[in-house]
Design a protein around this motif. Structure first.
Motif, PDB file in Angstrom:
ATOM      1  N   ASP A  43       8.717  -6.775  -5.207  1.00 26.27           N
ATOM      2  CA  ASP A  43       9.393  -6.269  -4.011  1.00 26.27           C
ATOM      3  C   ASP A  43       8.434  -5.528  -3.087  1.00 26.27           C
ATOM      4  OD1 ASP A  43      11.831  -7.267  -4.979  1.00 26.27           O
ATOM      5  OD2 ASP A  43      12.213  -5.428  -6.109  1.00 26.27           O
ATOM      6  N   PHE A  44       7.169  -5.923  -3.079  1.00 27.48           N
ATOM      7  CA  PHE A  44       6.223  -5.251  -2.196  1.00 27.48           C
ATOM      8  C   PHE A  44       6.552  -5.581  -0.745  1.00 27.48           C
ATOM      9  CE2 PHE A  44       4.303  -9.283  -3.530  1.00 27.48           C
ATOM     10  CZ  PHE A  44       3.968  -9.863  -2.322  1.00 27.48           C
ATOM     11  N   SER A  45       6.304  -4.616   0.121  1.00 23.25           N
ATOM     12  CA  SER A  45       6.611  -4.779   1.542  1.00 23.25           C
ATOM     13  C   SER A  45       5.383  -5.269   2.285  1.00 23.25           C
ATOM     14  CB  SER A  45       7.084  -3.452   2.144  1.00 23.25           C
ATOM     15  OG  SER A  45       6.093  -2.448   1.997  1.00 23.25           O
ATOM     16  N   LEU A  46       5.623  -6.033   3.353  1.00 23.47           N
ATOM     17  CA  LEU A  46       4.550  -6.558   4.192  1.00 23.47           C
ATOM     18  C   LEU A  46       4.460  -5.751   5.477  1.00 23.47           C
ATOM     19  CD1 LEU A  46       5.187 -10.397   3.887  1.00 23.47           C
ATOM     20  CD2 LEU A  46       3.540  -9.034   2.613  1.00 23.47           C
ATOM     21  N   PRO A  47       3.250  -5.465   5.950  1.00 23.94           N
ATOM     22  CA  PRO A  47       3.134  -4.792   7.244  1.00 23.94           C
ATOM     23  C   PRO A  47       3.565  -5.720   8.369  1.00 23.94           C
ATOM     24  CG  PRO A  47       0.969  -5.471   6.443  1.00 23.94           C
ATOM     25  CD  PRO A  47       1.944  -5.752   5.332  1.00 23.94           C
ATOM     26  N   THR A  48       4.223  -5.162   9.354  1.00 28.42           N
ATOM     27  CA  THR A  48       4.637  -5.930  10.528  1.00 28.42           C
ATOM     28  C   THR A  48       3.958  -5.355  11.758  1.00 28.42           C
ATOM     29  OG1 THR A  48       6.584  -4.489  10.766  1.00 28.42           O
ATOM     30  CG2 THR A  48       6.865  -6.536   9.538  1.00 28.42           C
ATOM     31  N   GLY A  49       3.313  -6.222  12.523  1.00 31.73           N
ATOM     32  CA  GLY A  49       2.567  -5.739  13.676  1.00 31.73           C
ATOM     33  C   GLY A  49       1.272  -5.068  13.244  1.00 31.73           C
ATOM     34  N   GLU A 103     -12.436  -3.928  -5.696  1.00 33.31           N
ATOM     35  CA  GLU A 103     -12.745  -4.217  -4.297  1.00 33.31           C
ATOM     36  C   GLU A 103     -11.510  -4.607  -3.497  1.00 33.31           C
ATOM     37  OE1 GLU A 103     -15.782  -7.152  -4.149  1.00 33.31           O
ATOM     38  OE2 GLU A 103     -17.361  -5.825  -4.883  1.00 33.31           O
ATOM     39  N   ALA A 104     -10.664  -5.472  -4.040  1.00 29.61           N
ATOM     40  CA  ALA A 104      -9.486  -5.942  -3.310  1.00 29.61           C
ATOM     41  C   ALA A 104      -8.513  -6.572  -4.300  1.00 29.61           C
ATOM     42  CB  ALA A 104      -9.878  -6.947  -2.228  1.00 29.61           C
ATOM     43  N   VAL A 105      -7.309  -6.853  -3.819  1.00 24.58           N
ATOM     44  CA  VAL A 105      -6.286  -7.475  -4.644  1.00 24.58           C
ATOM     45  C   VAL A 105      -5.498  -8.464  -3.793  1.00 24.58           C
ATOM     46  CG1 VAL A 105      -4.659  -5.588  -4.183  1.00 24.58           C
ATOM     47  CG2 VAL A 105      -4.319  -7.059  -6.177  1.00 24.58           C
ATOM     48  N   TRP A 106      -5.222  -9.628  -4.376  1.00 22.32           N
ATOM     49  CA  TRP A 106      -4.360 -10.636  -3.758  1.00 22.32           C
ATOM     50  C   TRP A 106      -2.994 -10.599  -4.444  1.00 22.32           C
ATOM     51  CZ3 TRP A 106      -4.974 -13.692   0.440  1.00 22.32           C
ATOM     52  CH2 TRP A 106      -6.258 -13.823   0.964  1.00 22.32           C
ATOM     53  N   LYS A 107      -1.936 -10.723  -3.649  1.00 18.49           N
ATOM     54  CA  LYS A 107      -0.578 -10.739  -4.199  1.00 18.49           C
ATOM     55  C   LYS A 107       0.206 -11.885  -3.595  1.00 18.49           C
ATOM     56  CE  LYS A 107      -0.345  -5.762  -4.879  1.00 18.49           C
ATOM     57  NZ  LYS A 107       0.430  -4.528  -4.603  1.00 18.49           N
ATOM     58  N   ALA A 108       1.089 -12.435  -4.402  1.00 13.94           N
ATOM     59  CA  ALA A 108       1.952 -13.521  -3.938  1.00 13.94           C
ATOM     60  C   ALA A 108       3.319 -13.364  -4.579  1.00 13.94           C
ATOM     61  CB  ALA A 108       1.358 -14.879  -4.285  1.00 13.94           C
ATOM     62  N   MET A 155       0.847  -1.194   0.000  1.00  8.76           N
ATOM     63  CA  MET A 155       0.000   0.000   0.000  1.00  8.76           C
ATOM     64  C   MET A 155       0.883   1.246   0.000  1.00  8.76           C
ATOM     65  SD  MET A 155      -2.740   1.287   2.870  1.00  8.76           S
ATOM     66  CE  MET A 155      -3.537  -0.311   2.943  1.00  8.76           C
ATOM     67  N   HIS A 156       0.565   2.170  -0.883  1.00  4.01           N
ATOM     68  CA  HIS A 156       1.320   3.405  -0.912  1.00  4.01           C
ATOM     69  C   HIS A 156       1.039   4.233   0.336  1.00  4.01           C
ATOM     70  CE1 HIS A 156       1.760   3.446  -5.599  1.00  4.01           C
ATOM     71  NE2 HIS A 156       2.483   2.527  -5.003  1.00  4.01           N
ATOM     72  N   SER A 157       2.059   4.896   0.817  1.00  5.97           N
ATOM     73  CA  SER A 157       1.877   5.786   1.948  1.00  5.97           C
ATOM     74  C   SER A 157       1.180   7.063   1.485  1.00  5.97           C
ATOM     75  CB  SER A 157       3.231   6.115   2.582  1.00  5.97           C
ATOM     76  OG  SER A 157       4.044   6.833   1.666  1.00  5.97           O
ATOM     77  N   TYR A 158       0.745   7.854   2.458  1.00  4.11           N
ATOM     78  CA  TYR A 158       0.071   9.107   2.119  1.00  4.11           C
ATOM     79  C   TYR A 158       1.028  10.051   1.393  1.00  4.11           C
ATOM     80  CZ  TYR A 158      -3.369  12.845   2.673  1.00  4.11           C
ATOM     81  OH  TYR A 158      -4.295  13.831   2.435  1.00  4.11           O
ATOM     82  N   LEU A 159       2.310  10.002   1.749  1.00  2.00           N
ATOM     83  CA  LEU A 159       3.308  10.820   1.056  1.00  2.00           C
ATOM     84  C   LEU A 159       3.396  10.424  -0.413  1.00  2.00           C
ATOM     85  CD1 LEU A 159       5.729  12.720   0.746  1.00  2.00           C
ATOM     86  CD2 LEU A 159       7.182  10.881   1.639  1.00  2.00           C
ATOM     87  N   GLU A 160       3.464   9.126  -0.700  1.00  5.96           N
ATOM     88  CA  GLU A 160       3.551   8.679  -2.083  1.00  5.96           C
ATOM     89  C   GLU A 160       2.300   9.062  -2.863  1.00  5.96           C
ATOM     90  OE1 GLU A 160       6.270   4.663  -1.767  1.00  5.96           O
ATOM     91  OE2 GLU A 160       4.185   4.574  -1.058  1.00  5.96           O
ATOM     92  N   HIS A 161       1.140   9.012  -2.213  1.00  9.89           N
ATOM     93  CA  HIS A 161      -0.095   9.403  -2.885  1.00  9.89           C
ATOM     94  C   HIS A 161      -0.122  10.907  -3.162  1.00  9.89           C
ATOM     95  CE1 HIS A 161      -4.024   9.081  -4.443  1.00  9.89           C
ATOM     96  NE2 HIS A 161      -4.677   9.473  -3.368  1.00  9.89           N
ATOM     97  N   ILE A 162       0.365  11.697  -2.214  1.00 13.86           N
ATOM     98  CA  ILE A 162       0.455  13.145  -2.416  1.00 13.86           C
ATOM     99  C   ILE A 162       1.414  13.448  -3.565  1.00 13.86           C
ATOM    100  CG2 ILE A 162       1.355  15.273  -1.409  1.00 13.86           C
ATOM    101  CD1 ILE A 162      -1.313  14.838  -0.323  1.00 13.86           C
TER     102      ILE A 162
END
Length: 411
Positions: A36-42, A359-364, A1-8
């Protein structure tokens, strides 16, 4: 997911007609988003708001293994109405713009004439050059990062970014980039206070005529390279790359192929990304080192979930508008002609208004150099964007290595 900075940033570039994909640093952006997508941690919660047409703020809280930290961000944009037409709220934004995925390469366009940006009043120029300011404070570590973007003209831009951190040498670092984007080619001069690094990047597009308003080709072939030298550590580097891309605006199967080479390190990388259907995209990357003979194959894919939206009702005003030349026809002929035209209008209206909603997207993602599989599920629930990811170790006796959930809300 892009951060708000990247979206701006993407909204700022779109409003100012700046093609960031024409830069050498984004040569492999299409495949990088898939592999190279990043995964959220926590657990991560981001809350943002466009408080005025010229300013925005963002707040984030992260909880990892009982340790809570956060960050506060502020944005300022000039002119004041530059982002007024951008869709920044999470309940209205297009998911394909904020969820990392396949990025079709935007064909270059001829730069805008500078005179169209001039605003005169009483014989004096009062227009303001496009500017974006950004600042972010990380708590409780007291790390500060900032960025300043100013477009001197439709083809020239300066970007200054800085980080203040007591753990870095001299307490921080700053990097300056001077960019020139002429459509057919793009160049960047870079200077960083870290090791007094000097760099030069360039990208050239073959078959593009800058005299035309837009490219008439169905594909794009680009070649570029970069060279940099550290004054303090006496280290140099060089790389070169080639990209071939087709656009979905012209062909039914958009794809992007790239080849990059670092001759000093002997590293060769080749990527291929193809949007096989409107809902699925596949990507692959092969890395090979000519000195050690080590290689790595990485595969990735994304699957979008889309549902048809309700077709818009045909406008009553359109159906009730008078038909041309009815007065010259007999009554029976006028009725028959009117029914035929209205039937055609209804049919065309139903075809034109048939759309789909993301609606949504799956990635692997899998790689031969790692025994893990990365899975990511992103989408929207009510007014929130969510990102749920996990990294699974497939070796016997192992299991889920990392797991995280990220929520983002913007108004």
């Amino acid at each position: 997911m892009h951060s708000y900075l990247e979206h701006i940033l993407e909204s700022f570039y779109a409003a100012t007609n700046w093609n960031a994909e024409n830069q050498y640093s984004n040569l492999t952006a299409s495949s990088r988003e898939l592999l190279d997508f990043s995964l959220p941690t926590g657990f991560i919660l981001n809350v943002s708001a466009l408080s005025s047409p010229a300013s925005a703020s963002s707040y984030s809280v992260k909880n990892l293994s009982g340790i809570v930290d956060g960050a506060i961000s502020y944005f300022y944009c000039a002119p004041n109405n530059l982002l007024s037409s951008s869709r920044l709220s999470t309940d209205d934004v297009e998911l394909t713009k904020v969820l990392c995925g396949y990025r079709p390469v935007k064909l270059p366009e001829a730069p805008e004439d500078p005179k169209y940006r001039e605003i005169w009043l009483g014989g004096k120029r009062i227009d303001i050059k496009n500017t974006l300011l950004y600042g972010k404070l990380y708590l409780p570590n007291n790390i500060l990062e900032a960025m300043y973007i100013r477009q001197l003209s439709p083809t020239d831009q300066i970007v200054i970014s800085a980080v203040s951190d007591s753990r870095l040498r001299n307490g921080g670092t700053m990097m300056t980039q001077i960019q020139k984007n002429a459509g057919k080619w793009c160049s960047e001069f870079i200077y960083s206070t870290d090791e007094a690094l000097l760099g030069l990047r360039g990208l050239y597009n073959f078959g593009f005529d800058s005299k035309l308003s837009e490219s008439s080709s169905q594909s794009l072939l680009s070649a570029g390279g970069e060279i940099y030298y550290g004054v303090f550590n006496k280290a140099a580097g060089v790389s070169t790359g080639l990209r071939y891309a087709t656009s979905s605006a012209y062909v039914s199967t958009p794809m992007t192929m790239t080849v990059t080479l670092n001759p000093i390190m002997g590293q060769l990388s080749a990527t291929y990304a193809v949007k096989s259907t409107t809902n699925t995209t596949f990507a692959s990357r092969l890395d090979f080192n000519a000195f050690s003979y080590e290689s790595d194959l990485t595969l990735g894919c994304e699957l979008w979930k889309r549902s048809p939206s309700n077709p818009t009702a045909v406008s009553e005003d359109l159906l009730k508008q008078p038909l041309q030349s009815e007065e010259s026809l007999l009554p029976s002929e006028a009725v028959e002609k009117g029914q035929s035209e209205r039937s055609t209008i209804e049919k065309d209206s139903r075809e034109d208004t048939k759309t789909f909603v993301d609606e949504a997207v799956w990635k692997a993602r899998v790689s031969t150099s790692s025994p893990t599989i990365k899975l990511l599920w992103e989408g929207r629930v009510k007014a929130f964007l969510f990102s749920l990811g996990a990294e699974i170790d497939v070796r016997p006796g192992q299991g889920v290595k990392t797991f995280g959930l990220e929520l983002q809300y913007a108004s």
